[in-house]
Design a protein around this motif. Sequence first.
Motif, PDB file in Angstrom:
ATOM      1  N   MET A   1      49.940  29.431  41.788  1.00  0.00           N
ATOM      2  CA  MET A   1      49.886  29.857  43.190  1.00  0.00           C
ATOM      3  C   MET A   1      49.731  31.370  43.282  1.00  0.00           C
ATOM      4  O   MET A   1      48.915  31.864  44.072  1.00  0.00           O
ATOM      5  CB  MET A   1      51.175  29.445  43.919  1.00  0.00           C
ATOM      6  N   HIS A   2      50.484  32.097  42.493  1.00  0.00           N
ATOM      7  CA  HIS A   2      50.422  33.549  42.553  1.00  0.00           C
ATOM      8  C   HIS A   2      49.095  34.077  42.000  1.00  0.00           C
ATOM      9  O   HIS A   2      48.560  35.055  42.516  1.00  0.00           O
ATOM     10  CB  HIS A   2      51.622  34.170  41.836  1.00  0.00           C
ATOM     11  N   TYR A   3      48.557  33.442  40.976  1.00  0.00           N
ATOM     12  CA  TYR A   3      47.244  33.854  40.468  1.00  0.00           C
ATOM     13  C   TYR A   3      46.171  33.633  41.529  1.00  0.00           C
ATOM     14  O   TYR A   3      45.329  34.502  41.770  1.00  0.00           O
ATOM     15  CB  TYR A   3      46.875  33.076  39.200  1.00  0.00           C
ATOM     16  N   VAL A   4      46.191  32.483  42.165  1.00  0.00           N
ATOM     17  CA  VAL A   4      45.208  32.165  43.215  1.00  0.00           C
ATOM     18  C   VAL A   4      45.348  33.149  44.377  1.00  0.00           C
ATOM     19  O   VAL A   4      44.355  33.659  44.897  1.00  0.00           O
ATOM     20  CB  VAL A   4      45.349  30.701  43.682  1.00  0.00           C
ATOM     21  N   LEU A   5      46.580  33.450  44.754  1.00  0.00           N
ATOM     22  CA  LEU A   5      46.813  34.411  45.836  1.00  0.00           C
ATOM     23  C   LEU A   5      46.256  35.788  45.468  1.00  0.00           C
ATOM     24  O   LEU A   5      45.564  36.419  46.268  1.00  0.00           O
ATOM     25  CB  LEU A   5      48.314  34.513  46.143  1.00  0.00           C
ATOM     26  N   ALA A   6      46.557  36.262  44.272  1.00  0.00           N
ATOM     27  CA  ALA A   6      46.078  37.588  43.846  1.00  0.00           C
ATOM     28  C   ALA A   6      44.553  37.647  43.846  1.00  0.00           C
ATOM     29  O   ALA A   6      43.952  38.628  44.309  1.00  0.00           O
ATOM     30  CB  ALA A   6      46.624  37.917  42.456  1.00  0.00           C
ATOM     31  N   GLU A   7      43.917  36.597  43.353  1.00  0.00           N
ATOM     32  CA  GLU A   7      42.457  36.559  43.330  1.00  0.00           C
ATOM     33  C   GLU A   7      41.878  36.520  44.746  1.00  0.00           C
ATOM     34  O   GLU A   7      40.861  37.147  45.020  1.00  0.00           O
ATOM     35  CB  GLU A   7      41.989  35.355  42.508  1.00  0.00           C
ATOM     36  N   PHE A   8      42.535  35.795  45.640  1.00  0.00           N
ATOM     37  CA  PHE A   8      42.098  35.752  47.037  1.00  0.00           C
ATOM     38  C   PHE A   8      42.203  37.140  47.675  1.00  0.00           C
ATOM     39  O   PHE A   8      41.264  37.603  48.331  1.00  0.00           O
ATOM     40  CB  PHE A   8      42.947  34.744  47.821  1.00  0.00           C
TER      41      PHE A   8
END
Length: 109
Positions: A29-36
Amino acid sequence: MSERVVRSYNANGMETSDDGEWHRIVSEMHYVLAEFLAAKSLIVESQDVSRRPGLVIWHSQLTEHGKAFDKSLAIDRWMQSFDQGKRESPITADGLERRWRKFIKQQMH
């Protein structure tokens, strides 16, 4: 989050030993958020958002739009959506994208 007690349950509702799945989901979730955030230019350009165990993004590293998006609680609601039910599909930024479009629309009025 480091203070949170993690419990895993089997199909019968009985507690089982944690297999690390919760931590994998939270990391993803945090990786996806950072990439977004990086893709939408909501984070300062110098911030490295590569997937790594030590990834940390501080509120101060967000752009003004990023801070406003964070304060709108859209990110919190997206994260809370993963607490409902069993995760069988991959974690994507689709929910963030919907919330971002809604946020932008509200900013224009």
